[in-house]
Design a protein around this motif. Sequence first.
Motif, short mmCIF file in Angstrom:
data_model
loop_
_atom_site.label_atom_id
_atom_site.label_comp_id
_atom_site.label_asym_id
_atom_site.label_seq_id
_atom_site.Cartn_x
_atom_site.Cartn_y
_atom_site.Cartn_z
N MET A 1 0.72 14.53 -3.09
CA MET A 1 0.52 13.17 -3.46
C MET A 1 1.23 12.76 -4.82
O MET A 1 1.46 13.56 -5.90
CB MET A 1 -0.86 13.08 -3.80
N GLY A 2 2.03 11.84 -4.75
CA GLY A 2 2.87 11.31 -5.84
C GLY A 2 1.86 10.48 -6.87
O GLY A 2 0.80 11.01 -7.36
N ARG A 3 2.26 9.42 -7.07
CA ARG A 3 1.45 8.46 -8.11
C ARG A 3 0.78 7.51 -7.21
O ARG A 3 1.16 6.71 -6.50
CB ARG A 3 2.51 7.87 -9.31
N LEU A 4 -0.56 7.04 -7.64
CA LEU A 4 -1.24 6.17 -7.34
C LEU A 4 -1.06 5.11 -8.31
O LEU A 4 -1.01 5.22 -9.55
CB LEU A 4 -2.61 6.36 -7.18
N ALA A 5 -1.00 3.76 -8.10
CA ALA A 5 -0.97 2.63 -8.99
C ALA A 5 -2.14 1.45 -8.50
O ALA A 5 -2.51 1.22 -7.28
CB ALA A 5 0.34 1.90 -8.87
N VAL A 6 -2.54 0.76 -9.70
CA VAL A 6 -3.48 0.11 -9.36
C VAL A 6 -3.32 -1.34 -10.33
O VAL A 6 -2.58 -1.05 -11.50
CB VAL A 6 -5.02 0.32 -9.76
N ALA A 7 -3.09 -2.42 -9.60
CA ALA A 7 -2.66 -3.63 -10.51
C ALA A 7 -3.51 -3.69 -11.81
O ALA A 7 -4.69 -3.26 -11.75
CB ALA A 7 -2.91 -4.81 -9.78
N PRO A 8 -2.87 -4.10 -12.97
CA PRO A 8 -3.84 -4.00 -14.39
C PRO A 8 -5.00 -5.16 -14.23
O PRO A 8 -6.18 -4.70 -14.75
CB PRO A 8 -2.59 -4.84 -14.96
N ASP A 9 -5.08 -5.98 -13.35
CA ASP A 9 -6.22 -7.01 -13.41
C ASP A 9 -7.18 -6.24 -12.55
O ASP A 9 -8.50 -6.82 -12.49
CB ASP A 9 -5.82 -8.49 -13.02
N LEU A 10 -7.14 -5.13 -11.75
CA LEU A 10 -7.91 -4.64 -10.99
C LEU A 10 -8.49 -3.34 -11.59
O LEU A 10 -9.19 -2.62 -11.15
CB LEU A 10 -7.69 -4.41 -9.23
N ARG A 11 -7.93 -2.99 -12.83
CA ARG A 11 -8.13 -1.50 -13.40
C ARG A 11 -9.97 -1.52 -13.68
O ARG A 11 -10.22 -2.70 -14.32
CB ARG A 11 -7.53 -1.32 -14.57
N GLY A 12 -10.41 -0.43 -13.70
CA GLY A 12 -11.89 -0.35 -13.97
C GLY A 12 -12.85 -0.99 -13.19
O GLY A 12 -13.99 -0.81 -13.40
N LEU A 13 -12.36 -1.10 -12.10
CA LEU A 13 -13.29 -1.64 -10.83
C LEU A 13 -13.43 -0.60 -9.84
O LEU A 13 -13.97 -0.55 -8.70
CB LEU A 13 -12.72 -2.89 -10.17
N GLY A 14 -13.11 0.64 -10.17
CA GLY A 14 -13.03 1.79 -9.04
C GLY A 14 -12.03 1.94 -7.90
O GLY A 14 -12.11 2.81 -6.97
#
Length: 75
Positions: A1-14
């Motif tokens: 698995m490489g890198r997972l990315a989450v949009a900054p405005d969705l961080r902290g939401l699981g």
Amino acid sequence: MGRLAVAPDLRGLGVGRWLLGRAESAAEGCRRVLLTTGAASHRNLALYQRQGYVVLPDPRDDGAVDLVKAVTVRT
């Protein structure tokens, strides 16, 4: 698995935890999951370790960190 990315405005939401779970589900039948993240990605490292991943001891020259998790083989 490489890198997972989450949009900054969705961080902290699981979302990252959910993505990781989906990736692990896709690896059904595997004995372990290996992933890589940047050595300076402290939030990612903390998340992966909370989810049962262990940092591999051999450092990489490219500034990345490898982590591994043993998974239950379903029969």
